[in-house]
Motif scaffolding. Structure first.
Motif, PDB file in Angstrom:
ATOM      1  N   UNK B 113       4.313  -3.736   9.722  1.00  0.00           N
ATOM      2  CA  UNK B 113       4.725  -2.485   9.076  1.00  0.00           C
ATOM      3  C   UNK B 113       4.764  -2.640   7.559  1.00  0.00           C
ATOM      4  N   UNK B 114       5.185  -3.809   7.086  1.00  0.00           N
ATOM      5  CA  UNK B 114       5.204  -4.040   5.637  1.00  0.00           C
ATOM      6  C   UNK B 114       3.783  -3.927   5.083  1.00  0.00           C
ATOM      7  N   UNK B 115       2.849  -4.473   5.836  1.00  0.00           N
ATOM      8  CA  UNK B 115       1.429  -4.395   5.476  1.00  0.00           C
ATOM      9  C   UNK B 115       0.993  -2.933   5.360  1.00  0.00           C
ATOM     10  N   UNK B 116       1.357  -2.155   6.370  1.00  0.00           N
ATOM     11  CA  UNK B 116       0.911  -0.763   6.443  1.00  0.00           C
ATOM     12  C   UNK B 116       1.573   0.089   5.363  1.00  0.00           C
ATOM     13  N   UNK B 117       2.742  -0.346   4.915  1.00  0.00           N
ATOM     14  CA  UNK B 117       3.453   0.410   3.876  1.00  0.00           C
ATOM     15  C   UNK B 117       3.032   0.007   2.470  1.00  0.00           C
ATOM     16  N   UNK B 118       2.220  -1.049   2.359  1.00  0.00           N
ATOM     17  CA  UNK B 118       1.782  -1.499   1.037  1.00  0.00           C
ATOM     18  C   UNK B 118       0.611  -0.640   0.561  1.00  0.00           C
ATOM     19  N   UNK B 119       0.712  -0.071  -0.649  1.00  0.00           N
ATOM     20  CA  UNK B 119      -0.378   0.778  -1.135  1.00  0.00           C
ATOM     21  C   UNK B 119      -1.632  -0.029  -1.464  1.00  0.00           C
ATOM     22  N   UNK B 165      -6.464  -3.230  -4.916  1.00  0.00           N
ATOM     23  CA  UNK B 165      -6.015  -4.097  -3.824  1.00  0.00           C
ATOM     24  C   UNK B 165      -4.501  -4.246  -3.842  1.00  0.00           C
ATOM     25  N   UNK B 166      -3.887  -4.165  -2.663  1.00  0.00           N
ATOM     26  CA  UNK B 166      -2.471  -4.477  -2.517  1.00  0.00           C
ATOM     27  C   UNK B 166      -2.349  -5.853  -1.881  1.00  0.00           C
ATOM     28  N   UNK B 167      -1.209  -6.471  -2.072  1.00  0.00           N
ATOM     29  CA  UNK B 167      -1.012  -7.810  -1.512  1.00  0.00           C
ATOM     30  C   UNK B 167       0.274  -7.845  -0.714  1.00  0.00           C
ATOM     31  N   UNK B 168       0.213  -8.507   0.413  1.00  0.00           N
ATOM     32  CA  UNK B 168       1.369  -8.584   1.287  1.00  0.00           C
ATOM     33  C   UNK B 168       1.631 -10.063   1.575  1.00  0.00           C
ATOM     34  N   UNK B 169       2.574 -10.626   0.831  1.00  0.00           N
ATOM     35  CA  UNK B 169       2.895 -12.045   1.001  1.00  0.00           C
ATOM     36  C   UNK B 169       3.958 -12.182   2.076  1.00  0.00           C
ATOM     37  N   UNK B 170       3.578 -12.752   3.197  1.00  0.00           N
ATOM     38  CA  UNK B 170       4.496 -12.852   4.330  1.00  0.00           C
ATOM     39  C   UNK B 170       4.520 -14.282   4.847  1.00  0.00           C
TER      40      UNK B 170
END
Lengths: 221, 221
Positions: B113-119, B165-170
């Protein structure tokens, strides 16, 4: 309102980062350890008071510009940290304690804020391989157990004390720099002193067989 | 409102996970690969449609209970994924595409979900060591470049196309399971089929010299 936080960064100034010795000389490892500490301190600046727990003999000037208090202790990491918690307790707990490892050059202010916003009498941020890279202590009964695979131990410590534990899973806080393969993370995901230093050492990422490895071109050190 | 997402999970069913061979037999590696795929599919269930891109010959029954569509392709990972993007484009882009690697047993719904919410026209989630463990594609011009150190390549691909590009550091999405040391992450931070399987194999974490290592007690397999 966030409660006041006192950040504590333990720093080992001798024989540091020996697992990097296949990639970096002793002098280079020392310079990298200092650069990583400085990157961490720069991130923590906006968070609250910062104390560096170091072994006697560390030169104060290497962090003089970064608003941190240097404090010397002969004790092992865990004992030095627990002594710090004891004192905070005796002083009436003026601020929560946020322990941050010194080898986390990837962390950003947002990672620390996520930690501070996570509920719990103690909040644990795991490091890759079973360590604990950040601990936020709000409950004065908690003490660290930093020997060995500490994440499971800290979890158990909280359970045994009946303290509700929060968890903060962070890519960047999870990246402690211990082995040559970890240096790729600095080159790919940071933009501070540690990266500049590695580039000065001539380290860069090469691809071979579809996998990354570090290559050291002629160093100008 | 979140836009509809079509998850795509590439799965290699032969010669998989060879870098785990010092810890697990060929049969055990295959069982682990399936368990990890199943853990990933269970996490993705609530997100949207899910397609598993597999090589011809994979048995359909191993994921029959998990609401995923199995689709066979002879192509290499990158080509198969890019073919999928081509088709989505030709169909008028009915849903964004979320590529998720099959060896991420740590991921939870909140990470996706965090990924999907990242612009961003594309969102990249790095894997440890330079890979890209999840990619969310909202811009139909983007194509994957999954050979080698893909994170830097995907970043460059977006730049060259002028896609933000958005980045999702998880932490959890960053943990792909490739080497024996990675198995500790499954034992410490998950509670699904992969962990149950490793425990059935008799794998557990031992401490020696203050560092964790895997120990295999008599297996009942």
């Amino acid at each position: 309102m966030l409660r006041p936080v006192h950040c504590v960064v333990p720093f080992k100034s001798s024989g540091c980062k020996t697992r990097l010795s296949s990639a970096l000389s002793g002098e280079q490892r020392w310079q990298l350890a200092v650069a990583m500490l400085r990157d961490v301190l720069r991130t923590l600046r906006s968070i609250g008071m910062v104390t560096v727990l170091a072994r006697p003999g560390m030169r104060e000037d290497i962090i003089a510009d970064l608003d941190a208090t240097l404090r010397f202790s002969e004790l092992e990491l865990g004992d030095a940290l627990n002594g710090f918690i004891d004192e905070n307790t005796a002083a009436g707990w003026p601020a929560d304690i946020l322990i941050v490892m010194a080898d986390l050059p990837l962390i950003r202010e947002e990672d620390v804020l996520e930690m501070i916003r996570t509920p719990g009498g103690v909040v644990l941020a795991p490091g890759r391989g079973g360590g604990t890279n950040m601990i936020l202590i709000r409950d004065s009964r908690f003490r660290t157990r930093y020997k060995g695979l500490s994440f499971a131990k800290h979890k158990r410590e909280a359970e045994e004390l009946g303290i509700e534990a929060g968890y903060c899973y962070s890519y960047r806080a999870g990246c402690d720099i211990d082995e040559p393969g970890d240096l790729i993370e600095i080159l790919l995901h940071t933009n501070g002193e540690s990266r500049a230093l590695l580039e000065r050492f001539g380290l860069r990422i090469l691809e071979s067989d579809g996998r990354g490895r570090l290559d050291q071109t002629q160093s100008n050190e």
